[in-house]
Design a protein around this motif. Structure first.
Motif, PDB file in Angstrom:
ATOM      1  N   VAL A   1      67.442  38.973  81.560  1.00 18.26           N
ATOM      2  CA  VAL A   1      67.415  37.710  80.869  1.00 18.26           C
ATOM      3  C   VAL A   1      67.942  36.419  81.469  1.00 18.26           C
ATOM      4  O   VAL A   1      67.943  35.388  81.417  1.00 18.26           O
ATOM      5  CB  VAL A   1      68.109  38.033  79.392  1.00 18.26           C
ATOM      6  N   LEU A   2      69.289  36.707  81.911  1.00 22.61           N
ATOM      7  CA  LEU A   2      70.231  35.714  82.461  1.00 22.61           C
ATOM      8  C   LEU A   2      69.937  35.462  83.887  1.00 22.61           C
ATOM      9  O   LEU A   2      70.506  34.652  84.480  1.00 22.61           O
ATOM     10  CB  LEU A   2      71.460  35.992  82.207  1.00 22.61           C
ATOM     11  N   GLY A   3      69.077  36.097  84.228  1.00 29.49           N
ATOM     12  CA  GLY A   3      68.707  35.918  85.999  1.00 29.49           C
ATOM     13  C   GLY A   3      67.315  34.976  86.220  1.00 29.49           C
ATOM     14  O   GLY A   3      67.396  33.763  85.201  1.00 29.49           O
TER      15      GLY A   3
ATOM     16  N   THR B   1      61.327  37.129  84.039  1.00 31.04           N
ATOM     17  CA  THR B   1      61.123  37.148  82.929  1.00 31.04           C
ATOM     18  C   THR B   1      59.843  36.342  82.250  1.00 31.04           C
ATOM     19  O   THR B   1      59.110  37.079  81.551  1.00 31.04           O
ATOM     20  CB  THR B   1      62.393  36.631  81.636  1.00 31.04           C
ATOM     21  N   ALA B   2      59.515  35.445  82.746  1.00 28.22           N
ATOM     22  CA  ALA B   2      58.065  34.653  82.267  1.00 28.22           C
ATOM     23  C   ALA B   2      56.844  35.686  82.712  1.00 28.22           C
ATOM     24  O   ALA B   2      56.190  35.989  82.030  1.00 28.22           O
ATOM     25  CB  ALA B   2      58.026  33.323  83.105  1.00 28.22           C
ATOM     26  N   ARG B   3      57.079  36.175  84.005  1.00 31.06           N
ATOM     27  CA  ARG B   3      55.868  37.182  84.483  1.00 31.06           C
ATOM     28  C   ARG B   3      56.144  38.468  83.412  1.00 31.06           C
ATOM     29  O   ARG B   3      55.016  38.943  83.300  1.00 31.06           O
ATOM     30  CB  ARG B   3      56.250  37.554  85.818  1.00 31.06           C
ATOM     31  N   ILE B   4      57.082  38.786  83.188  1.00 36.09           N
ATOM     32  CA  ILE B   4      57.137  40.012  82.132  1.00 36.09           C
ATOM     33  C   ILE B   4      56.320  39.564  80.721  1.00 36.09           C
ATOM     34  O   ILE B   4      55.422  40.288  80.202  1.00 36.09           O
ATOM     35  CB  ILE B   4      58.355  40.578  81.819  1.00 36.09           C
TER      36      ILE B   4
ATOM     37  N   VAL C   1      62.729  51.147  84.199  1.00 40.84           N
ATOM     38  CA  VAL C   1      63.578  49.897  84.487  1.00 40.84           C
ATOM     39  C   VAL C   1      65.060  50.012  84.138  1.00 40.84           C
ATOM     40  O   VAL C   1      65.272  50.693  83.149  1.00 40.84           O
ATOM     41  CB  VAL C   1      63.040  48.774  83.872  1.00 40.84           C
ATOM     42  N   LYS C   2      65.818  49.557  84.822  1.00 44.08           N
ATOM     43  CA  LYS C   2      67.260  49.828  84.672  1.00 44.08           C
ATOM     44  C   LYS C   2      68.016  48.270  84.193  1.00 44.08           C
ATOM     45  O   LYS C   2      67.518  47.175  84.561  1.00 44.08           O
ATOM     46  CB  LYS C   2      67.978  49.959  85.880  1.00 44.08           C
ATOM     47  N   VAL C   3      68.650  48.430  83.009  1.00 49.74           N
ATOM     48  CA  VAL C   3      69.192  47.475  82.321  1.00 49.74           C
ATOM     49  C   VAL C   3      70.577  47.713  81.951  1.00 49.74           C
ATOM     50  O   VAL C   3      70.918  48.740  81.370  1.00 49.74           O
ATOM     51  CB  VAL C   3      68.299  46.853  81.067  1.00 49.74           C
ATOM     52  N   GLY C   4      71.701  47.006  82.592  1.00 52.77           N
ATOM     53  CA  GLY C   4      72.904  47.024  82.351  1.00 52.77           C
ATOM     54  C   GLY C   4      73.650  48.644  82.745  1.00 52.77           C
ATOM     55  O   GLY C   4      74.222  49.199  82.142  1.00 52.77           O
ATOM     56  N   GLY C   5      72.661  49.032  83.795  1.00 49.89           N
ATOM     57  CA  GLY C   5      73.064  50.431  84.504  1.00 49.89           C
ATOM     58  C   GLY C   5      72.544  51.338  83.660  1.00 49.89           C
ATOM     59  O   GLY C   5      72.647  52.752  83.977  1.00 49.89           O
TER      60      GLY C   5
ATOM     61  N   TRP D   1      53.650  44.406  85.795  1.00 57.80           N
ATOM     62  CA  TRP D   1      54.438  44.400  86.769  1.00 57.80           C
ATOM     63  C   TRP D   1      55.528  45.887  86.805  1.00 57.80           C
ATOM     64  O   TRP D   1      55.479  46.449  85.560  1.00 57.80           O
ATOM     65  CB  TRP D   1      55.581  43.294  86.622  1.00 57.80           C
ATOM     66  N   THR D   2      55.905  46.142  87.849  1.00 51.98           N
ATOM     67  CA  THR D   2      56.873  47.113  87.905  1.00 51.98           C
ATOM     68  C   THR D   2      58.176  46.557  88.164  1.00 51.98           C
ATOM     69  O   THR D   2      58.302  45.107  88.856  1.00 51.98           O
ATOM     70  CB  THR D   2      56.511  48.272  88.772  1.00 51.98           C
ATOM     71  N   GLU D   3      59.300  47.296  88.068  1.00 55.67           N
ATOM     72  CA  GLU D   3      60.735  46.783  88.386  1.00 55.67           C
ATOM     73  C   GLU D   3      60.834  46.502  89.854  1.00 55.67           C
ATOM     74  O   GLU D   3      61.349  45.492  90.204  1.00 55.67           O
ATOM     75  CB  GLU D   3      61.784  48.058  87.995  1.00 55.67           C
ATOM     76  N   GLU D   4      60.281  47.401  90.755  1.00 54.67           N
ATOM     77  CA  GLU D   4      60.267  47.124  92.047  1.00 54.67           C
ATOM     78  C   GLU D   4      59.542  45.911  92.540  1.00 54.67           C
ATOM     79  O   GLU D   4      60.067  45.171  93.514  1.00 54.67           O
ATOM     80  CB  GLU D   4      59.619  48.547  92.732  1.00 54.67           C
ATOM     81  N   GLU D   5      58.198  45.707  91.965  1.00 51.16           N
ATOM     82  CA  GLU D   5      57.746  44.639  92.269  1.00 51.16           C
ATOM     83  C   GLU D   5      58.342  43.063  91.717  1.00 51.16           C
ATOM     84  O   GLU D   5      58.362  42.171  92.703  1.00 51.16           O
ATOM     85  CB  GLU D   5      56.362  44.578  91.750  1.00 51.16           C
ATOM     86  N   LEU D   6      58.975  43.100  90.742  1.00 49.49           N
ATOM     87  CA  LEU D   6      59.630  41.921  90.592  1.00 49.49           C
ATOM     88  C   LEU D   6      60.899  41.692  91.195  1.00 49.49           C
ATOM     89  O   LEU D   6      61.443  40.774  91.503  1.00 49.49           O
ATOM     90  CB  LEU D   6      59.943  42.216  88.813  1.00 49.49           C
ATOM     91  N   LYS D   7      61.821  42.822  91.641  1.00 47.65           N
ATOM     92  CA  LYS D   7      62.641  42.768  92.465  1.00 47.65           C
ATOM     93  C   LYS D   7      62.427  42.327  93.664  1.00 47.65           C
ATOM     94  O   LYS D   7      63.335  41.644  94.347  1.00 47.65           O
ATOM     95  CB  LYS D   7      63.606  44.009  92.381  1.00 47.65           C
ATOM     96  N   ASN D   8      61.239  42.603  94.102  1.00 53.08           N
ATOM     97  CA  ASN D   8      60.862  42.276  95.588  1.00 53.08           C
ATOM     98  C   ASN D   8      59.935  40.645  95.506  1.00 53.08           C
ATOM     99  O   ASN D   8      59.425  40.444  96.749  1.00 53.08           O
ATOM    100  CB  ASN D   8      60.042  43.200  96.305  1.00 53.08           C
TER     101      ASN D   8
END
Length: 849
Positions: A756-758, A763-766, A775-779, A834-841
């Motif tokens: 959210v804070l990134g 987040t718009a794409r999500i 997906v990992k959120v806050g560990g 989207w997947t977590e990996e796609e969004l992070k890349n």
């Protein structure tokens, strides 16, 4: 940790011969991240087994002495059954997942070949002889519950209420009750299933955080907690039991809806409680073909599975046909080991324990590797019923390993996939068990068969028949403890549990009835609840602590503080109190500390520590400082002072998280710090204090980073924030909750979330295209599917993002509609979630390796 195995595969018959190791190269495995070694070793070289007829399969069963197995239904009447539910007339709804795993690539899953069949025994011989397609042409149906003259049927992503109104056995009514009951095309083992009408007159499900109530013919939704993987059941007192693929039995010891009030209470022992310590398995033949069979820790030297890997469909037996020693036992299917395990159950102070009865054998085993028990249920005749999926492959293609694929191919286990059986386990007797038809007859609430009591209660509540109230009042006054409990909940379901009736129930001789009365009581009975100071039973006290904390009244808080000063060491009582104290932790800690005496320190200390831990997780500077002041005011070096600091030192409440705890900014250095530092001088206390001091900062603190700059929103941004607030409340709050901490098992937290804070382009794409998979959120890991929201305009999305980036003390920058428009243009060719990996890349060049 390996991925879950809901229907993991393949087991071996008792005639196995251990041969010299042979190696088979495998071309692929679907689950690439956890596919295991590519070069696999088949230690047990077995001949391809022939599929058995129901009669021949029955010969492979070994059941405890005094019982035998009977066939209820089989192919071609039913195929690939995964779930069942009896209606009040003893007819049986059966879910047939006929599209499941036609081959190793998951062929068949997109085809509308599934159905729910309605089975009947027309000649009374105990075997189903008539099948009607109640609902046909379904894509991977998952679950069914007979209810309201019809059935709830799960066909992801929808939960339908279906009903036959013209008497032909086929549904001609099909209404959508929920549209988020799983995901179309998702993994079967990770989606909502097994709806159950529980004693509280709510319908709960495994793997789903919403509960339903049927009131006046209308379906009402309410929040609960998502838990369990496949299967859900209840005991005689309405406690919910469930499991996970490698954990055979868990339970909610207290009502889960109470815990939704405090999303930070995640490590509570009262919910999702592990009740079975010893889960050792004893298959009757080698079972080397499980998904992780290549791991030497999975199998014994003789090739048998020693621990569960595909548990599902557990049952608390509540029938009246089995001997008394078996009633209330847990029966848990493990299809990977071709067995059903039995646990005996015990309870002390509200805590349930499951004891493994097996020492070298199980309640039911088979040497037929295609025996796949996936659900157990109580029947109207008091017998125990089993759904047998009967097939070779049960592991979903998403989790196949190279090893398992080699086993399947080597032993030709892909086919057949269109068989299936329903079995009944009964005690040896010359007389055949006779089913009981439930009815709106209050007398049946005293029946020895729990299925009859449950169904009768449901029928009365569904009908809303006020004419039953006098008989229910009489039963509440004169019935057995179980009958009184059902009468009380039935009256509640009819909105007829009056204050006078509840006052009487609060004084009932039976603790379960008293606990239910506390749970049902409203604010109008606050004086009566506050007066229950003489209560001694731990379970009733736990329910009382839940209720008192929820009232948020000064007198109730005082009573709760006194209660905890006497019983705070009891985990259920302590956690029950914490469910209603979110936002009031520091104030209540001060009230509780005022109760401190020489005799109750041991009771108060664990509560103070728990309150401190909640404040550490809340990440609010003001309450954190209040708790520091309270700690400083306690006797120096005393246990209560240390407990408060220990709680605050929990690094945000999740010790497993690798994400640094949020730095809390104060206006100035708190005066309490010097006093605490001087008091906490021993090595352990000093370490705790150092950890707490590192959580806070103030202007001028040596080594602290610059304070965050908060840029106020302008008029246009404020209007956008307010618009986003409205949209969030309408579309997002059901899952992520108004408080933003989400729901375990359903939606991750947004508060202080790095997502959210990134970067807003993520987040718009999500919001635009959705997010699928782990997906990992806050560990913490969440395995979820957030659907896209195509109905939102660019301005709507900008508003929602601005809201979640500035609500809950967030200070991130707002987002404007123009930015969202640009992001939409960049991602217009992306059609899937989207997947977590796609969004992070995003924006990174693909690797050339």
């Amino acid at each position: 940790m390996p991925p879950p195995q809901r229907f993991p595969s393949l087991l071996r018959r008792s005639s196995l011969v251990l041969l010299a190791s042979s190696f088979l190269p495998v071309a692929f495995a679907v689950h690439q991240k956890n596919a295991g070694p590519e070069k696999v070793e088949l230690k047990f070289k077995l001949p391809p087994p022939a599929p058995l007829s129901p009669e021949d399969e029955m010969k492979t069963f070994k059941v405890e002495k005094g019982f035998h197995v009977e066939l209820v239904a089989s192919e071609p009447m039913i195929e690939s059954p995964v779930a069942m539910s009896f209606d009040d007339q003893g007819r049986l709804y059966v879910v047939e997942m006929r599209g499941y795993m036609h081959d190793l690539e998951g062929g068949g899953e997109k085809e509308a070949t599934g159905r729910v069949s309605l089975l009947e025994d027309t000649d009374g011989d105990g075997r189903m002889d008539k099948a009607t397609p109640f609902l046909d042409n379904l894509v991977m149906p998952r679950a069914v519950l007979a209810v309201n003259g019809g059935a709830l049927v799960a066909v992801p992503p929808n939960l339908y209420f279906c009903k036959d109104t013209d008497g032909d056995g086929k549904a001609d009514v099909k209404d959508v009750v929920a549209s988020d009951y799983g995901t179309l095309g998702g993994q079967p083992e990770h989606m909502a299933n097994t709806p159950v009408w529980a004693m509280d007159n709510a319908i709960w499900s495994a793997g789903y955080a919403t509960r339903f109530k049927l009131r006046g013919g209308m379906w009402q939704k309410d929040s609960g907690l998502g838990r369990g993987q496949w299967g859900l059941c209840q005991d005689n007192y309405g406690r919910l039991y469930f499991n996970y693929n490698s954990d055979m039995l868990r339970a909610d010891l207290l009502p889960t809806e109470a815990f939704t009030r405090n999303p930070l209470l995640r490590n509570a022992t009262s919910i999702n409680a592990k009740v079975a310590a010893d889960q050792t398995l004893y298959p009757s033949h080698p079972t080397p073909g499980v998904n992780r069979g290549y791991d030497p820790k999975s199998l014994r030297a003789d090739g048998t599975l020693s621990k569960p890997t595909g548990t599902c469909g557990a049952l608390i037996y509540r029938g009246d046909a089995f001997p008394a020693a078996y009633r209330g036992n847990a029966f848990v299917p493990e299809p990977c080991a071709n067995l059903v395990k039995r646990f005996t159950m015990s309870e002390a102070d509200g805590v349930v324990k499951a004891t493994n009865t097996a020492r070298s054998a199980e309640f039911l085993t088979s040497t037929d590797e295609r025996f796949r028990p996936v659900e157990a249920t109580n029947g109207p005749d008091g017998a125990l019923y089993l759904v047998d999926m009967y097939r070779g492959i049960i592991q979903h293609q998403s989790f196949l390993t190279h090893y398992l694929i080699a086993n399947i191919k080597d032993r030709k286990l892909e086919t057949p996939f269109n068989q299936g059986r329903i079995w009944r386990i009964v005690p040896d007797s010359k007389e055949r068990l006779q089913p009981v038809k439930a009815a709106k007859d209050v007398k049946l609430l005293s029946h020895a068969n729990g299925w009859v009591r449950d169904t009768t209660q449901r029928l009365i509540v569904e009908s809303g028949d006020a004419s039953t109230v006098p008989a229910l009042k009489e039963l509440l006054a004169t019935g057995t403890p179980l009958a009184r409990l059902h009468a009380l909940w039935t009256l509640d379901g009819l909105a007829s549990a009056t204050p006078d009736l509840l006052r009487s129930a609060l004084a009932d001789k039976d603790a379960q009835v008293r606990a239910a009365a506390v749970r049902i009581s409203g604010r109008d009975l606050a004086p009566d609840l506050i007066a229950l100071t003489a209560e001694k039973d731990a379970l009733v006290l736990a329910h009382l602590s839940i209720k008192l904390s929820s009232l948020n009244l000064p007198d109730a808080d005082t009573a709760l503080a006194k209660l905890l000063a006497s019983h705070g060491k009891i985990a259920l009582v302590r956690e029950g109190a914490l469910t209603g104290l979110r936002g009031r932790e520091a104030a209540f800690a001060k009230l509780l500390a005022a109760q401190l005496s020489k005799n109750n320190t041991a009771q108060i200390t664990p509560v103070i520590e728990a309150l401190g831990a909640l404040l550490a997780a809340a990440n609010k500077a003001g309450p954190f400082e209040d708790m520091l002041e309270l700690a400083a005011a306690q006797p120096q070096g005393g246990t209560v002072q240390v407990a408060a600091i220990k709680g605050l030192a929990t690094a945000g409440g999740d010790p497993k998280s690798k994400v640094p705890a949020k730095l809390l900014w104060l206006d100035a250095e708190p005066a309490s710090l010097k006093k605490l530092k001087a008091a906490m001088t021993d090595k352990t206390s000093a370490k705790l204090f150092t950890s707490v001091e590192a959580r806070i900062a103030w202007p001028g603190k040596p080594g602290a980073p610059p304070p965050p700059k908060i840029v106020p929103l302008n008029e246009a941004q404020t209007a956008l924030f307010e618009k986003g607030k409205t949209i969030y409340a309408t579309l997002c709050a059901a899952c992520h909750q108004p408080h933003g901490f989400g729901l375990d098992g359903l939606a991750p937290p947004l508060v202080d979330s790095e997502w959210v804070l990134g970067k807003p382009e993520i987040t718009a794409r999500i919001v635009m295209q959705g997010l699928a998979g782990p997906v990992k959120v806050g560990g913490r890991s969440f395995n979820l599917a957030m659907p896209p929201l195509p109905q939102l305009s660019d301005e709507d999305i900008a508003g929602v993002l601005t809201y979640i980036r500035r609500e809950w003390e967030h200070t991130a920058s707002p987002v404007d509609a123009k930015t969202v428009t640009g992001i939409r243009a960049q991602s217009k060719s992306h059609m899937a979630m989207w997947t977590e990996e796609e969004l992070k890349n995003l924006g990174k060049k693909p690797s050339t390796k």
